[in-house]
Design a protein around this motif. Structure first.
Motif, PDB file in Angstrom:
ATOM      1  N   LEU A 145      47.240  42.055  33.505  1.00  0.00           N
ATOM      2  CA  LEU A 145      45.842  42.415  33.281  1.00  0.00           C
ATOM      3  C   LEU A 145      44.946  41.311  33.811  1.00  0.00           C
ATOM      4  N   ILE A 146      43.993  41.682  34.651  1.00  0.00           N
ATOM      5  CA  ILE A 146      42.909  40.781  35.048  1.00  0.00           C
ATOM      6  C   ILE A 146      41.674  41.181  34.256  1.00  0.00           C
ATOM      7  N   ASP A 147      41.195  40.257  33.446  1.00  0.00           N
ATOM      8  CA  ASP A 147      40.081  40.527  32.531  1.00  0.00           C
ATOM      9  C   ASP A 147      38.793  39.967  33.130  1.00  0.00           C
ATOM     10  N   ALA A 148      37.918  40.862  33.542  1.00  0.00           N
ATOM     11  CA  ALA A 148      36.653  40.456  34.171  1.00  0.00           C
ATOM     12  C   ALA A 148      35.478  41.077  33.433  1.00  0.00           C
ATOM     13  N   ARG A 149      35.568  41.117  32.113  1.00  0.00           N
ATOM     14  CA  ARG A 149      34.530  41.780  31.313  1.00  0.00           C
ATOM     15  C   ARG A 149      33.359  40.868  30.968  1.00  0.00           C
ATOM     16  N   GLY A 150      33.255  39.718  31.605  1.00  0.00           N
ATOM     17  CA  GLY A 150      32.124  38.841  31.364  1.00  0.00           C
ATOM     18  C   GLY A 150      32.260  38.008  30.115  1.00  0.00           C
ATOM     19  N   ARG A 151      31.138  37.520  29.631  1.00  0.00           N
ATOM     20  CA  ARG A 151      31.131  36.606  28.488  1.00  0.00           C
ATOM     21  C   ARG A 151      31.761  37.209  27.247  1.00  0.00           C
ATOM     22  N   GLN A 152      31.686  38.536  27.108  1.00  0.00           N
ATOM     23  CA  GLN A 152      32.188  39.169  25.888  1.00  0.00           C
ATOM     24  C   GLN A 152      33.692  39.380  25.911  1.00  0.00           C
TER      25      GLN A 152
END
Length: 446
Positions: A145-152
């Motif tokens: 998984l590449i997590d690119a959901r920003g600050r949250q």
């Protein structure tokens, strides 16, 4: 029918996530891009500096970025120090990009090569060699998984700095940028055609807390009225405030199957600029790490070490740029500015004396990028900068280690290297090693 299992899932379709997904799709992996695919909130204009053009061109996205540009900024007008100044860009100014169009363009480029899943990621469970993702559209499993959901994406300390985006009409020349310090904040803005102005006011989160639409617009109007440049602004409209200060994850790897990229790993303070370039670079690096980790002919630990090293470099650079920018402000001496720019700590320069020297630490190994894969290579530790050197030009770490045996003064080590390499390159690499703390005084034999 939607598949229940893929090789890679990318959560978040902002610039970092879209680029990571696209790079992996182009490499032939089975990828799903998970995102609600809604219009991004916040400011409406992104600035893309000329320094990001080589990376964008290398991955084939420079033309797409130019398509959503209103053109380059011609100058930056600054009221930041005691005396106002104007910096002309002379044809190399940052591109002023339509932020919504940019996101849509990058997503479209990604979705040419990967599958979309319009959903929100709600939970991540890593078990063995698989990652189980709970989304608003069901469950999906992936290898990584590449997590690119920003600050949250990850729970970490909230930023105290907030950006309040605004638009206005003003009789200003087009394609200009402004940076102006206020007693208790600062404003960035750019002018587009037809007198349209876009920008953001930056202020402590507590000041803007609880404000609604009309109050936010009134607050922006008060801030602009206190400036020399924007006093004639009219038709002011304020958007939703958003976290804007520097915020970094302690580790870009949640696990060996879960990698953080973009703002999820490091959200830069806008005062330091280059946020879009960082997001793009982070997305590319995350894709390279995944390609390496899933390649049976490669060592996945090299990929993870590479991500951690690049993260440390990016965080250090962002903190230094932020600190310099705030410390450079000299118009106001208020509590707001006193807390923005803590005093810089200048590290001591290494002193190795005039006698024989040797490497401070044994030869180690470090991850380097070679032909779209990350591999281990012999390296010399640079303790002063928490970095390493694998080589410089034709001079490798193995060459340097050999030249240091037996211990000798630096001129003699330079002569040894000079037998096979150009002396200007030798002097350059030895200076870098010295400043990086790679050498220590050799012990004197009894």
């Amino acid at each position: 029918m939607r598949k229940s299992s893929v090789q890679v899932a990318v959560a978040g379709a902002g610039p970092a996530g879209a680029i990571a997904a696209r790079q992996l799709g182009l490499a032939g992996l089975d990828v799903v891009l998970i995102d609600p695919f809604v219009t991004p909130a916040g400011h409406l204009i992104e600035s893309f500096p000329a320094s990001g053009a080589p990376l964008a061109e290398e991955i084939g996205l420079l033309a797409a970025i130019c398509d959503v540009s209103d053109g380059p900024a011609e100058a930056m007008r600054m009221a930041w120090r005691d005396v106002p100044e104007t910096r002309a860009f002379e044809g190399a100014g940052p591109l002023l990009l339509d932020r919504i169009a940019l996101h849509e363009k990058l997503r479209a480029e990604a979705l040419r090569h990967v599958a979309p899943l319009q959903a929100r990621l709600r939970g991540v469970v890593t078990s063995g060699r698989k990652v189980k993702l709970s989304t608003s559209a069901g469950t999906i499993r992936c290898d990584m998984l590449i997590d690119a959901r920003g600050r949250q994406a990850q729970k970490r300390a909230a930023s105290d700095m907030t950006a309040l985006p605004f638009s206005a009409v003003n009789d200003l020349p087009p394609h200009q940028m402004w940076l102006e310090a206020l007693p208790d904040g600062w404003v960035w803005a750019c002018s587009l055609g037809g007198g349209v102005m876009q920008g953001a006011v930056f202020q402590r989160a507590a000041v803007l807390a609880g404000m609604r639409g009309p109050a936010r617009a009134a607050y922006v109007a008060d801030c602009l009225a206190g400036t020399d440049t924007f006093v004639g602004a009219r038709g002011i409209d304020a958007g939703q405030p958003a976290a804007a200060g520097l915020s970094a994850a302690a580790d870009p790897l949640v696990s060996n199957r879960h990698i953080l990229v973009g703002d999820a790993a490091l959200a830069r303070d806008p005062i330091a600029s280059h946020g879009l370039v960082h997001a793009m670079r982070s997305g590319v690096q995350g894709a390279l790490a995944v390609l390496t980790a899933l390649d049976r002919d490669c060592d996945s630990q090299a990929a993870f070490s590479f991500m951690r090293h690049k993260h440390r470099e990016a965080v250090a650079a962002a903190r230094l740029a932020t600190q310099r920018a705030y410390a450079d402000q000299s118009r106001f001496e208020t509590p707001f500015w006193a807390t923005c720019a803590p005093p810089r700590v200048i590290p001591d320069q290494p002193d190795i004396g005039q006698g024989a020297v040797t490497l401070a630490a044994p030869l180690t190994r470090a991850p380097v990028l070679e032909n779209d894969r990350i591999r281990w290579r012999p390296a010399i530790e640079l303790s002063a900068s928490d970095s390493f050197l694998t080589g410089s030009g034709s001079i490798t770490a193995l060459d340097i280690a050999a030249a240091c045996r037996p211990a000798a003064p630096l001129p003699e080590i330079a002569n040894r290297l000079g037998r096979q390499h150009d002396m200007p390159a030798v002097f350059e690499v030895l200076e870098r090693l010295t400043l990086g703390g790679a050498f220590v005084q050799a012990a004197v034999a009894p």
